[in-house]
Design an enzyme around this catalytic site. Sequence first.
Site, PDB file in Angstrom:
ATOM      1  N   SER A 149       0.819  -1.211   0.000  1.00 35.27           N
ATOM      2  CA  SER A 149       0.000   0.000   0.000  1.00 35.27           C
ATOM      3  C   SER A 149       0.848   1.254   0.000  1.00 35.27           C
ATOM      4  CB  SER A 149      -0.946   0.002   1.196  1.00 35.27           C
ATOM      5  OG  SER A 149      -0.362   0.736   2.239  1.00 35.27           O
ATOM      6  N   LYS A 150       0.226   2.310  -0.490  1.00 35.64           N
ATOM      7  CA  LYS A 150       0.981   3.558  -0.611  1.00 35.64           C
ATOM      8  C   LYS A 150       1.423   4.080   0.751  1.00 35.64           C
ATOM      9  CE  LYS A 150      -3.467   5.727  -1.338  1.00 35.64           C
ATOM     10  NZ  LYS A 150      -4.372   6.093  -2.344  1.00 35.64           N
TER      11      LYS A 150
END
Length: 482
Positions: A252-253
């Site tokens: 995930s970012k």
Amino acid sequence: MEIRTRFAPSPTGYMHLGGLRSALYNYLFAKKNGGKFLLRIEDTDQSRFVEGATEVIYSTLRNVGIVWDEGPDIGGDFGPYVQSERKDSYLPHALQLVESGKAYPCFCKKEELDARRAECEARGEIFKYDKHCLHLSKEEAKRKMESGEPYVIRLNVPEKGEASFDDVIYGHIAVDCADLDDMVLIKADGMPTYNFANVVDDHAMRITHVMRGNEFLSSTPKFNLLYDAFGWDKPVYVHLTNIMRDERHKLSKRDGDAYFEDYIKKGYLKEAILNYVALLGWNPGDEREFFTLEELVQAFSIEGLSKSQAIFDVNKLTWMNAEYIRMLSQEDFTAHALPYYKDAGIDHMDKSILQKILQPRIETFVQIPELVDFLTAIPEYELELFTNKKSKTDAEVSKAVLDMVLPLLESLPAWEETALHDALINLAAEKGMKNGTILWPVRIALAGKAVTPGGAIEIALLLGREEALRRLYIGRERLAAQ
Ligand code: GLU
């Protein structure tokens, strides 16, 4: 039939590794089969517009060598390739469905629907539009539309039966039509919804195969109702399994490790990233791990795609990156390393020595400044470092060695490799000492560190005559003073 694939990113400003993987697989599949790979920008949601975001898509794909045959900048037979520039094409399609009774205009006020949705959700139920406007007579609907009353266009989802499709990876996916809302195709401002534009464009651009992230898996049956409503052929769908950070978490970012740019910044080579990403969810069916883009084109097949989720192993990527670094030519290595040399304040030093000592050692370029920190400032070091069993040195021996070495090196006519080497090695021979007994104290005095990339002579050359001699003096003084 010509194979036509596409990468259809929404411009977010970053290239997620999952997006890069989708682009890559679509590209590989098209090229392997002599087909066309298209780039289409899905920017219908203008409220999420990010300045410069399309540039990031272009530059990332170009950077890794994924070249599109049709796209916004180069055009093609089915352009334009930016959805906001195609906006006039969607309403006529929706009206065509209204005409055939597969869709209908809906005049219900957004506020009312929002309130009903909120009530429903408060009761823990899923809101579904009740088809109220479907029951308006054709004339009534027409009159309202012509009088300028705001409306959306909704798909008339069958009340019974199922919507389904067969995915190459996930098999048969079906949902009960009774659970589906009459989705909006055209919004009140005349703009298409994301889903509608996506389907209309895939058809208009003659896309034969869609490979994309599995976040679209559950909505694809619904999209497919549109193909049925139009009577269009559906493309082959290949939904790719997730890229995971570990068994349970998606990459995930938030973790700063999901974007292509993150890895470029961390000193990874684009070739290594692309190679590694190719293997996240695909394997060639043999033991091979290293592929150029051209080799990937030859090796790729949909059959090689994995049905289980891919775990992103940064250690594996780092290992692969190190292998790619070893394969660089001297010139390429230096070109990549230069920004890091600048960072470390050593860009004035001999590049060929730096390359020789660093290329075999680093796994990523960001490691350079830390590895060579001793070149710009000698660290504070303990005199115990001069003691080394293997080299048969201790403080006393080291002091004696530096006493002999200093005048010898001071008198060298040229500060260059052979001269330094001969001076030190001949001294060892002359005194009946091991080479290490001379080289160890010299290297410790030059670097102030037990472990360094490069040996005494290389470090002396990098530092240059003046600084090297200064450090040797300091070492000798400190040993003498203890
Ligand atoms: N525009 C979508 C995205 O960026 C991709 C949709 C598709 O590939 O069909 O996630």
